[in-house]
Design an enzyme around this catalytic site. Structure first.
Site, PDB file in Angstrom:
ATOM      1  N   ASP A 105       0.513  -1.365  -0.010  1.00 35.89           N
ATOM      2  CA  ASP A 105      -0.163  -0.005   0.251  1.00 35.89           C
ATOM      3  C   ASP A 105       0.395   0.865  -0.023  1.00 35.89           C
ATOM      4  OD1 ASP A 105       1.212  -0.367   2.641  1.00 35.89           O
ATOM      5  OD2 ASP A 105      -1.157   0.215   2.899  1.00 35.89           O
ATOM      6  N   ASP A 108       7.659   3.703   3.410  1.00 39.57           N
ATOM      7  CA  ASP A 108       6.937   5.101   4.768  1.00 39.57           C
ATOM      8  C   ASP A 108       8.197   4.816   5.192  1.00 39.57           C
ATOM      9  OD1 ASP A 108       7.174   6.846   6.381  1.00 39.57           O
ATOM     10  OD2 ASP A 108       5.542   6.249   7.620  1.00 39.57           O
ATOM     11  N   PHE A 157       0.271  11.877   7.225  1.00 40.41           N
ATOM     12  CA  PHE A 157      -0.155  10.201   7.426  1.00 40.41           C
ATOM     13  C   PHE A 157      -1.870  10.397   6.532  1.00 40.41           C
ATOM     14  CE2 PHE A 157      -2.339   7.285   9.607  1.00 40.41           C
ATOM     15  CZ  PHE A 157      -1.711   6.282   9.967  1.00 40.41           C
TER      16      PHE A 157
END
Ligand code: IMP
Ligand code: MG
Length: 189
Positions: A105, A108, A157
């Site tokens: 997905d 990070d 975020f």
């Protein structure tokens, strides 16, 4: 649901249409790149965040393929990686000598992907590539050879289209930036 975003969402970063178009393009690229390869193709999704991306991606690939899943955890329910990764569920098919694409997905810190790549390479696939829907642009962004990348996103975020905060918001059909007050944090922007 088309023009209105959820009240906890500060703004929509990537709309449903943009997601659909980009995922179709990634599927078309994979179809071109893997057409005619003799070994089978296996798309491995990293649960749970990549489940929705995976579901749309495989339907955009016009080739025979297998789907498999693995689950790792690194985040707990917070917004910053704990740095410790554990395997919650391993793949169940034999990927030796198959062409494997990891559907992730978001990249990070890169810890999850590093762990996943290392783990899958231990099964000796014929090849291993990465399809990542989102790549977070941090000052210290890890560098990966991501063959199929959806979008670069700012260091905020984000939730929706599979991505959660504390297991919520995965079912939003777009990618949005969560209001910092929802997770009790200051704006990182
Ligand atoms: P990494 O190991 O730090 O690269 O983090 C990867 C995983 O953390 C992703 O697969 C997501 O599940 C989760 N994650 C990282 N950033 C976000 C975010 O902005 N929103 C929701 N989940 C995230
Ligand atoms: Mg998550």
């Amino acid at each position: 649901m088309v023009n209105e975003s959820h009240p906890d969402i500060e703004r929509i970063l990537i709309s449903e249409d943009e997601l659909r178009n980009r995922v179709s393009e990634l599927g078309a690229a994979i179809t071109r790149d893997y057409a005619g390869k003799a070994e089978g193709l296996v798309v491995v999704s990293v649960l749970r965040g990549a489940a929705i991306f995976m579901a749309d991606l495989v339907r955009a690939i016009e080739l025979p393929l297998e789907m498999d899943f693995l689950a790792i955890s690194s985040y707990g329910s917070g917004t910053v990686s704990s740095g410790t990764i554990s395997m919650k569920k391993d793949i169940s098919s034999d990927i030796a000598d198959k062409h494997v694409i990891i559907a992730e997905d978001i990249i990070d810190s890169g810890l999850s992907l590093t762990y996943t790549i290392k783990h899958l390479l231990s099964f000796s696939p014929a090849s291993l590539q990465v399809a990542a829907l989102l790549y977070k642009q941090r000052e210290d962004s890890p560098s990966f050879d991501v063959r199929y990348k959806g979008f670069d996103v700012p260091d905020e975020f984000v939730v929706g289209y599979g991505l959660d905060y504390a297991e919520r918001y995965r079912n939003l059909p777009y990618i949005g930036i969560l209001k910092p007050q929802v997770y009790g944090g200051e704006s990182r922007g």
